[in-house]
Write a protein that holds these residues in place. Structure first.
Motif, PDB file in Angstrom:
ATOM      1  N   ASP A   1       0.823  -1.211   0.000  1.00 29.34           N
ATOM      2  CA  ASP A   1       0.000   0.000   0.000  1.00 29.34           C
ATOM      3  C   ASP A   1       0.857   1.262   0.000  1.00 29.34           C
ATOM      4  O   ASP A   1       0.565   2.241  -0.700  1.00 29.34           O
ATOM      5  CB  ASP A   1      -0.936   0.009   1.209  1.00 29.34           C
TER       6      ASP A   1
ATOM      7  N   ASP B   1       0.842   4.073  -2.913  1.00 26.72           N
ATOM      8  CA  ASP B   1       0.569   5.465  -2.586  1.00 26.72           C
ATOM      9  C   ASP B   1       1.702   6.381  -3.058  1.00 26.72           C
ATOM     10  O   ASP B   1       1.467   7.476  -3.573  1.00 26.72           O
ATOM     11  CB  ASP B   1       0.368   5.633  -1.080  1.00 26.72           C
TER      12      ASP B   1
ATOM     13  N   GLY C   1      -0.203   7.177  -6.259  1.00 29.97           N
ATOM     14  CA  GLY C   1      -1.081   8.039  -5.475  1.00 29.97           C
ATOM     15  C   GLY C   1      -2.547   7.974  -5.840  1.00 29.97           C
ATOM     16  O   GLY C   1      -3.173   6.917  -5.816  1.00 29.97           O
TER      17      GLY C   1
ATOM     18  N   ARG D   1      -7.278  -1.581  -5.738  1.00 33.65           N
ATOM     19  CA  ARG D   1      -6.137  -1.719  -4.831  1.00 33.65           C
ATOM     20  C   ARG D   1      -5.883  -3.163  -4.401  1.00 33.65           C
ATOM     21  O   ARG D   1      -4.728  -3.586  -4.297  1.00 33.65           O
ATOM     22  CB  ARG D   1      -6.346  -0.832  -3.605  1.00 33.65           C
TER      23      ARG D   1
END
Length: 388
Positions: free
Chosen positions: A201, A205, A209, A217
């Motif tokens: 994750d 990110d 982003g 995800r």
């Protein structure tokens, strides 16, 4: 019930043994900057293991291999001998290792994307982190608790796991935009069941982003955690080999980290290219999921890495689709011309016994019914010390 999982007599607060273990746990928590999850219950541990940190938060500790050798120095009324200081050094290392295990939260295995507690990848990461912590802080902790100098050798208890974990932190730090120490803190402060997901994750990110819809995800996380799980979990045969010396195990750990990082980074690049190119061509339009061509690339890359490991000689890295039980059950029927191949067969059976879906529980055991979260007493450090 596994005899080694059975708790011995309770060690009560107020006794020297209890207060010493509690002080080691407190010091470990102090240096880590995190609270311990030990519930304060302490029991004696029989057999040739140092102790166990249980999923309910209790702990067992060996009187023979930890408490008695430690008492000879930490509660000594006279100057301890050289042998007593060596024995206390090993006892301290084992106590610090157990204390470090108590700083990790097990987590919820039923949560989405969870890594089962006791799976090989979970054990490799947790043991590597705990071993590295022990090597780093055991000297300081012993100095805090006794005026006698102890000769710590800083030998790794899990050389393959520790080498792989330590080396992986550098490329993963770059991928996640964190410093190495920041990434280690993130991993160690995350529940064991969610550590691989947390790394994935953070990388998503940092790299893409807001370009990734929430609905995508879970799929992307799977393609990033996969290399980490396989790379670390695949070292189990190396770590548990009786024919491989610690130096070779460490080198295998380094090699595993190198290939694991390469697969992770290239998968991440593929993900990044997909979302950035779509955004460049269709700004403001929600992107589609990864195309089939990208998924096929991931599979090909996985096969490549597995084949590299297979050619290097460790069958734990060969393609084992679903870890079929039938494959391992056939092994005893084959003839093995040398000791190395016999050990490989034994380890393959050993791995199957711990990776079948029904075996992913906190009460998993190692070879010889040893619990999965403990260090072996058999020492590869100094033959005259007797404990590890």
């Amino acid at each position: 019930m596994n005899d080694l999982l059975r708790r011995g007599p309770e060690i009560l607060p107020g006794t020297w043994e209890y207060e010493w273990v509690a002080s080691v746990v407190a010091k470990a928590a102090e240096y880590a900057g995190r609270d311990s999850h030990w519930n304060g219950k302490l029991y004696e541990q029989d057999g040739d293991i140092s102790g166990i940190y249980h999923t309910d938060g209790s702990m067992t500790i060996s009187r023979k291999h930890v408490l008695d050798p430690a008492r000879a120095v930490y509660a000594a009324e006279q100057t301890p001998t050289r042998d007593e200081r060596w024995a206390a050094s090993s006892a301290t290392e084992m106590a610090v290792f157990q204390a470090r295990l108590s700083l990790s939260e097990f987590g919820d295995e039923s949560a989405p994307g969870a890594t089962p507690n006791g799976s090989w990848e979970d054990l490799a990461l947790e043991r590597g982190l705990a071993d590295e912590f022990t090597q780093r802080y055991v000297g300081r902790i012993s100095e805090d608790l006794t005026e006698h100098s102890l000769p710590h050798g800083h030998m790794s208890a899990f050389p393959a796991y520790t080498a792989a974990t330590g080396r992986l932190m550098y490329p993963l730090a770059g991928a996640t935009g964190l410093g190495v120490n920041q990434l280690r803190d993130l991993v160690e402060s995350t529940e064991r069941t969610q550590r691989f997901a947390a790394i994935a994750d953070r990388a998503i990110d940092h790299q893409v982003g807001d370009l990734v819809p929430d609905a995508h995800r879970a799929q992307l996380r799977e393609h990033l955690t996969g290399p980490l799980r396989r790379g670390l979990g695949g070292l189990a045969m190396t770590e548990h080999s009786r024919l491989t010396d610690p130096g070779v195990k460490s080198r295998w750990g380094d090699s595993s980290a190198e290939w694991t990082a390469l697969e992770f980074e290239t998968n991440l690049d593929t993900i990044k290219d997909h979302y950035e190119s779509w955004n460049a061509e269709h700004p403001g339009v929600e992107p589609p999921e990864l195309p089939d061509s990208a998924l096929e690339t991931f599979r090909d890359r996985e096969d490549e890495v597995r084949q590299i490991w297979a050619e290097a000689g460790w069958p734990a890295q060969r393609p084992v689709a679903g870890r079929e039980q039938a494959y391992y059950q056939q092994l005893p029927e084959q003839l093995y011309p040398n000791e190395r191949e016999q050990e490989i067969a034994r380890l393959q059976q050993f791995l199957w016994s711990h990776t079948a879906p029904s075996r992913h529980t906190a009460a998993q055991t190692e070879s010889g019914d040893r619990p999965d979260n403990v260090r072996s007493i058999k020492s590869a450090k100094r033959p005259d010390r007797g404990v590890e």
